[in-house]
Write a protein that holds these residues in place. Structure first.
Motif, PDB file in Angstrom:
ATOM      1  N   SER A   1       6.833   4.317   4.919  1.00 54.94           N
ATOM      2  CA  SER A   1       7.959   4.699   4.066  1.00 54.94           C
ATOM      3  C   SER A   1       7.607   5.871   3.173  1.00 54.94           C
ATOM      4  O   SER A   1       8.369   6.845   3.070  1.00 54.94           O
ATOM      5  N   LEU A   2       6.462   5.783   2.526  1.00 54.93           N
ATOM      6  CA  LEU A   2       6.111   6.790   1.526  1.00 54.93           C
ATOM      7  C   LEU A   2       5.466   8.047   2.109  1.00 54.93           C
ATOM      8  O   LEU A   2       5.702   9.148   1.610  1.00 54.93           O
TER       9      LEU A   2
ATOM     10  N   LEU B   1      11.352   1.639  -1.538  1.00 51.82           N
ATOM     11  CA  LEU B   1      10.591   0.642  -0.771  1.00 51.82           C
ATOM     12  C   LEU B   1      11.280  -0.713  -0.778  1.00 51.82           C
ATOM     13  O   LEU B   1      11.096  -1.509   0.123  1.00 51.82           O
ATOM     14  N   PHE B   2      12.055  -0.979  -1.818  1.00 56.32           N
ATOM     15  CA  PHE B   2      12.639  -2.303  -1.986  1.00 56.32           C
ATOM     16  C   PHE B   2      14.030  -2.412  -1.385  1.00 56.32           C
ATOM     17  O   PHE B   2      14.809  -3.275  -1.775  1.00 56.32           O
TER      18      PHE B   2
ATOM     19  N   PHE C   1       4.076   9.212  -4.305  1.00 51.88           N
ATOM     20  CA  PHE C   1       4.010   7.907  -4.946  1.00 51.88           C
ATOM     21  C   PHE C   1       4.670   7.877  -6.322  1.00 51.88           C
ATOM     22  O   PHE C   1       4.425   6.977  -7.102  1.00 51.88           O
TER      23      PHE C   1
ATOM     24  N   VAL D   1       2.866  -5.244   5.825  1.00 57.94           N
ATOM     25  CA  VAL D   1       3.124  -4.694   4.491  1.00 57.94           C
ATOM     26  C   VAL D   1       2.429  -3.344   4.329  1.00 57.94           C
ATOM     27  O   VAL D   1       3.014  -2.395   3.798  1.00 57.94           O
ATOM     28  N   VAL D   2       1.217  -3.249   4.825  1.00 55.05           N
ATOM     29  CA  VAL D   2       0.482  -1.986   4.773  1.00 55.05           C
ATOM     30  C   VAL D   2       1.272  -0.908   5.519  1.00 55.05           C
ATOM     31  O   VAL D   2       1.519   0.185   4.997  1.00 55.05           O
TER      32      VAL D   2
ATOM     33  N   LEU E   1       9.369   4.997  -5.328  1.00 53.97           N
ATOM     34  CA  LEU E   1       8.968   3.630  -4.984  1.00 53.97           C
ATOM     35  C   LEU E   1      10.152   2.681  -4.917  1.00 53.97           C
ATOM     36  O   LEU E   1      10.117   1.697  -4.190  1.00 53.97           O
TER      37      LEU E   1
ATOM     38  N   TYR F   1       4.527  -0.803   6.406  1.00 57.74           N
ATOM     39  CA  TYR F   1       5.821  -0.480   5.813  1.00 57.74           C
ATOM     40  C   TYR F   1       5.654   0.438   4.604  1.00 57.74           C
ATOM     41  O   TYR F   1       6.349   1.447   4.475  1.00 57.74           O
ATOM     42  N   THR F   2       4.727   0.106   3.744  1.00 52.71           N
ATOM     43  CA  THR F   2       4.515   0.903   2.538  1.00 52.71           C
ATOM     44  C   THR F   2       4.079   2.322   2.889  1.00 52.71           C
ATOM     45  O   THR F   2       4.658   3.307   2.408  1.00 52.71           O
ATOM     46  N   LEU F   3       3.074   2.452   3.733  1.00 46.96           N
ATOM     47  CA  LEU F   3       2.554   3.775   4.070  1.00 46.96           C
ATOM     48  C   LEU F   3       3.531   4.582   4.910  1.00 46.96           C
ATOM     49  O   LEU F   3       3.688   5.790   4.699  1.00 46.96           O
TER      50      LEU F   3
ATOM     51  N   PHE G   1      13.870  -2.473   5.072  1.00 48.98           N
ATOM     52  CA  PHE G   1      12.769  -3.372   5.442  1.00 48.98           C
ATOM     53  C   PHE G   1      13.173  -4.262   6.620  1.00 48.98           C
ATOM     54  O   PHE G   1      12.363  -4.531   7.509  1.00 48.98           O
TER      55      PHE G   1
END
Length: 160
Positions: free
Chosen positions: A149-150, A21-22, A13, A142-143, A18, A145-147, A27
């Motif tokens: 990806s990271l 992520l963008f 993280f 969103v949950v 981060l 994609y974030t998890l 995405f």
């Protein structure tokens, strides 16, 4: 070097990671794969609940797992092709991580779907069922994609 789960989470993280992520391209691919997963999830859910009279929640979980397997393979070979470490062992680890990570999204999606179906009842048939499921899937997007990806593909991290 920081060791343990806390150190690993701090590494994943990190602010520098981060920014990955963008990525609109990433995405967009993730979302396109998710649409395919949603189709698989909804077809399985409909067949099990409407055609075979299976209970709602187990049917949702079966549909979700079929979708998760399909989406993992698509994301592994398209969305996140350049991310993560190579090798069969690393791919297996990512598959296990993906299932664990997506279980959070599945809990969100299932909770939303069951809540909506409970509010509208069964009078809307398959249209109500699919609509409730799609709203639940969107809530988990969103949950996931974030998890994913990271944690699963560790975007922005090239070495361990």
């Amino acid at each position: 070097m920081v060791r343990g789960i806390g150190g690993e989470m701090a590494r994943i993280f990190k602010i520098g990671n981060l920014k990955y992520l963008f990525s609109i391209a990433k995405f967009s691919k993730f979302t396109a794969v998710g649409v395919i997963g949603a189709v698989i999830d909804n077809v399985a859910l409909s067949l099990l609940v409407i055609s075979m009279n299976f209970p709602l929640v187990p049917s949702k979980l079966i549909g979700a797992e079929l979708a998760i397997i399909s989406m993992f393979l698509l994301n592994e070979n398209w969305t996140f092709l350049e991310d993560g470490l190579s090798g069969k062992y690393q791919r297996l680890i990512r598959f296990i991580k993906s299932n664990l990570v997506r279980s959070v999204g599945v809990m969100v999606a299932t909770g939303v779907m069951v809540t909506i179906v409970g509010m509208i009842g069964t009078g809307y048939g398959w249209v109500g069922l699919i609509s409730a499921n799609l709203i639940g899937i969107l809530a988990g997007l969103v949950v996931n994609y974030t998890l994913e990806s990271l944690i699963t593909w560790q975007v922005g991290i090239k070495s361990s």
